[in-house]
Write a protein that holds these residues in place. Structure first.
Motif, PDB file in Angstrom:
ATOM      1  N   GLU A  63     -14.767   4.446   0.466  1.00 41.27           N
ATOM      2  CA  GLU A  63     -13.636   3.929  -0.551  1.00 41.27           C
ATOM      3  C   GLU A  63     -12.278   3.560   0.099  1.00 41.27           C
ATOM      4  OE1 GLU A  63     -12.892   6.748  -4.017  1.00 41.27           O
ATOM      5  OE2 GLU A  63     -14.648   7.876  -3.280  1.00 41.27           O
ATOM      6  N   LYS A  64     -12.260   3.950   1.285  1.00 43.42           N
ATOM      7  CA  LYS A  64     -10.903   3.436   1.998  1.00 43.42           C
ATOM      8  C   LYS A  64     -11.102   2.611   3.347  1.00 43.42           C
ATOM      9  CE  LYS A  64      -8.996   4.225  -0.722  1.00 43.42           C
ATOM     10  NZ  LYS A  64      -8.223   3.322  -1.347  1.00 43.42           N
ATOM     11  N   ASP A  82     -10.157  -1.619  -4.230  1.00 42.94           N
ATOM     12  CA  ASP A  82      -9.144  -1.078  -3.176  1.00 42.94           C
ATOM     13  C   ASP A  82      -8.053  -2.076  -3.350  1.00 42.94           C
ATOM     14  OD1 ASP A  82      -7.920   0.830  -0.997  1.00 42.94           O
ATOM     15  OD2 ASP A  82      -8.306  -1.187  -0.030  1.00 42.94           O
ATOM     16  N   ARG A 122       0.722  -1.125  -0.113  1.00 38.16           N
ATOM     17  CA  ARG A 122      -0.100   0.047   0.032  1.00 38.16           C
ATOM     18  C   ARG A 122       0.643   1.364  -0.083  1.00 38.16           C
ATOM     19  NH1 ARG A 122      -5.425  -1.201   1.241  1.00 38.16           N
ATOM     20  NH2 ARG A 122      -5.934   1.037   1.374  1.00 38.16           N
TER      21      ARG A 122
END
Length: 649
Positions: A150-151, A520, A31
């Motif tokens: 989204e996260k 993601d 990430r």
């Protein structure tokens, strides 16, 4: 786009804080491959870790964990605040003495927290984000997640330790972590093919729900979750204050909102930006507006399959050629797609059985060779009514809702009195065979019976989208949670069309817990930042103000979005039946994946592991292999859990 991790120990501990937080952080290197940082205060028992993918302000001034100018706050942050420059200007206009060391959005966030307080600052943020903020003065931890989810952000108590991270794999590296499977959450997974928030596959570990702020006061042993933004509240406001303009005004206003969102997300980057392009309405709209904002050809990416029933690449290429993008496509062989499957458990960290996770990973991997940020068109179906099941669901419910529930329930129980095999036999005649292409007679009539038993439309839709209809019979020792909690809590106080109810349910469940998880993890798995312009909360809020006929007009779904797209692309390039971003899982399970699946579905193995009723699984596996029925999605649910279980040992 980054990865964050941390923990607080309530009581004094003998663990080496620095060593543990480093080990936890290292699991998130994908990430954030560009930078690494930790901050530890053993006096209060807190540790924060961060992995950085540099997108805005590539200099060391963007390093995290980052401290505020006053040194009151320290933050680890994952995501992007697209309006950070506007917030910076607002802060400077209110207090010209504020100083900034660099250009990062993280620094602006910290200044906003100091100036306005945490909740008021968050309400000003436009973006996708998850962050952990430690207030040194009050000794309070804040965890926060963006409005649409989204996260990701996981959290929970393990004994006297409160831990949190962007992904579950980081939590498992803490020495106190207990990898106990939550069987009730597993039952939910078998129903939906994903684990809905706030649950996770592990006991005592939860997903922070979208639009919420969690406050943890360890010393006072207090924990509080509040919504700073709720889709339920947005819808209630929208219904009380609907859009009053004409069709043309609605189209133009939505068009301007999408232009602004796309432009803002393109500019909020110091690295190359591209876009995923499937050739469908949503991604084509985003790409068309991107290209209109750019002086040079933007980079677009698509994946193609040689099996025509699953291939959208030619449609994407036609749109790209018309718009003049710098298009890259990759045709994938079945073996190349199958080679992704062993990676899925480590990518997704907990079971997810959406087969489109395979092409999503492949297109992200392709894009990462050329760009660091890629925009996508996700969210359009939920906002503008794009799924075919919305029309089907409304049509079926309209037919059965006026039949007294007692009669419906009686009919359903009569159907259940006979086995699926019995119904297969009764309906397997020449007339039926001419009308149907496969032999799912018994399972289909059982599915109809389940729908007939629905007391409410919400329960009807829940049943309609379920895979395993009674997962508690499959998952040993499980009892499904009551998963009817709504974003913002409580019942609606406004009337909603059944079509809109389905859109709402998907927006608070399927979208954040399946679609956005898939995007993601696939993108971050290759160190690519994905951005979703249609999920800008201002677009979401306006979309819900629109009358339903602007979304579904005479059977045409996503009508208003189409009108915007037609300003850029000829209608004939877009008008075609909707395709899913899928792969031929059913065919592969009978062919190249058979040996892999057989090992995971071995009857003795299932008995020893003790999670599933082996007879139910083996029955579907044998029927699928014989070609009697197509149980691909049911089996994929089981297989993705089995693969994850094998990986997590």
């Amino acid at each position: 786009m980054c990865g964050l991790v941390g923990f607080i120990v309530k009581q004094s501990s003998n663990i080496d804080y620095e060593t543990v937080i480093k080990q936890m952080s290292m699991t998130l290197s994908h990430r954030g491959p560009d930078d690494f940082g930790i901050w530890v205060d053993p006096n209060v028992g807190i540790s924060l870790g961060h992995r950085r993918l540099s997108i805005i302000d590539l200099s060391p001034e963007g390093h995290q964990p980052m401290h505020s100018i006053s040194n009151r706050y320290v933050v680890v942050f994952n995501g992007e605040i697209y309006n950070h420059q506007d917030i910076r200007n607002e802060l400077l206009s209110q207090d010209p003495q504020i100083t900034f060391r660099g250009r990062s959005d993280t620094e602006v966030m910290l200044a906003a927290f100091e100036k306005w307080g945490v909740k008021k600052a968050v309400e000003k943020f436009v973006g996708m984000f998850a962050f952990a903020l430690w207030d040194k003065k009050e000794r309070v931890l804040y965890l926060c997640r963006d409005r649409m989810g989204e996260k990701p952000l996981y959290y929970g108590w393990v004994g006297d330790t409160f831990m949190f991270a962007s992904e579950l794999k980081a939590l498992t590296k803490h020495p106190n972590f207990k990898q106990e499977v939550n069987r009730d959450a597993l039952a939910l997974y078998m129903r939906y093919s994903y684990i809905p928030s706030p649950y996770s596959i592990y006991k005592n570990i939860f997903k922070l729900q979208p639009g919420t702020l969690l406050t943890v006061d360890v010393e006072k042993n207090l924990e509080n979750i509040e919504y700073y933004w709720s889709l339920k509240n947005v819808i209630e406001v929208a219904k009380n204050e609907p859009f009053q303009g004409s069709e043309t005004e609605a189209i133009e206003h939505l068009h301007s909102l999408i232009i602004h969102s796309v432009k803002q997300q393109m500019l909020s980057s110091d690295v190359p930006v591209g876009a995923f392009l499937s050739g469908g309405i949503d991604s084509s709209t985003v790409v068309a507006i991107m290209q209109a904002q750019s002086k040079k050809a933007i980079k677009t990416f698509s994946i193609g399959f040689y099996e025509q029933d699953y291939n959208e690449a030619q449609h994407a290429k036609a749109v790209a050629d018309y718009l003049g993008t710098d298009h890259t496509e990759l045709y994938v062989t079945p073996q190349e797609a199958i080679d992704v499957i062993p990676l899925l458990p480590s990518l997704y960290d907990e079971p997810l059985s959406d087969p489109s996770q395979i092409p999503t990973y492949l297109v992200a991997k392709l894009a990462r060779k050329h760009v660091t940020v890629s925009l996508s068109g996700d969210g359009g179906d939920e906002l503008f009514g794009g799924y075919s099941r919305y029309i089907q669901g409304k049509h079926i419910w309209k037919k059965i809702r006026n039949i007294n529930w007692r009669y419906r329930n009686l009919l359903a129980n009569t159907i259940f009195h006979y086995s699926e095999q019995h119904w297969d036999y009764l309906l397997s005649n020449k007339i039926v065979n001419r009308l149907t292409k496969n032999k799912l007679y018994g399972s289909r009539i059982y599915s109809v019976a389940m729908l007939l038993k629905s007391r409410s439309f919400e329960n009807f839709y829940r049943t309609m989208v379920s895979h395993w209809k009674i997962p508690s019979e499959l998952v040993k020792g499980s009892q499904e949670f009551n998963d009817n909690s709504e974003n913002g809590n409580g019942r609606f106080h406004v009337e909603m069309d059944d079509f809109e109810k389905m859109m709402y349910i998907d927006s608070i469940s399927y979208l954040p817990d399946d679609i956005l998880v898939k995007v993601d993890r696939a993108s971050m798995g290759v160190s690519l930042e994905s951005r979703i312009p249609l999920l800008d909360h201002r677009i979401v809020e306006f979309a819900w103000k629109l009358p339903i006929q602007y979304k579904v007009n005479n059977g045409i779904q996503k009508w208003i979005l189409r009108q915007i797209l037609y300003k850029y692309v000829p209608q004939q390039l877009i008008e075609r039946p909707k395709m899913g971003f899928g792969v031929p899982i059913g065919h592969w399970l009978r062919g190249p994946l058979r040996e892999w699946a057989e090992e995971l579905l071995d009857e003795e193995r299932l008995k020893v592991e003790g999670f599933f009723n082996p007879s139910l699984v083996r029955k579907k596996w044998i029927e699928h292999l014989k070609g009697e029925k197509n149980w691909q999605y049911y089996l994929w649910d089981v297989l993705m859990f089995q693969a994850w279980l094998n990986y997590s040992k």
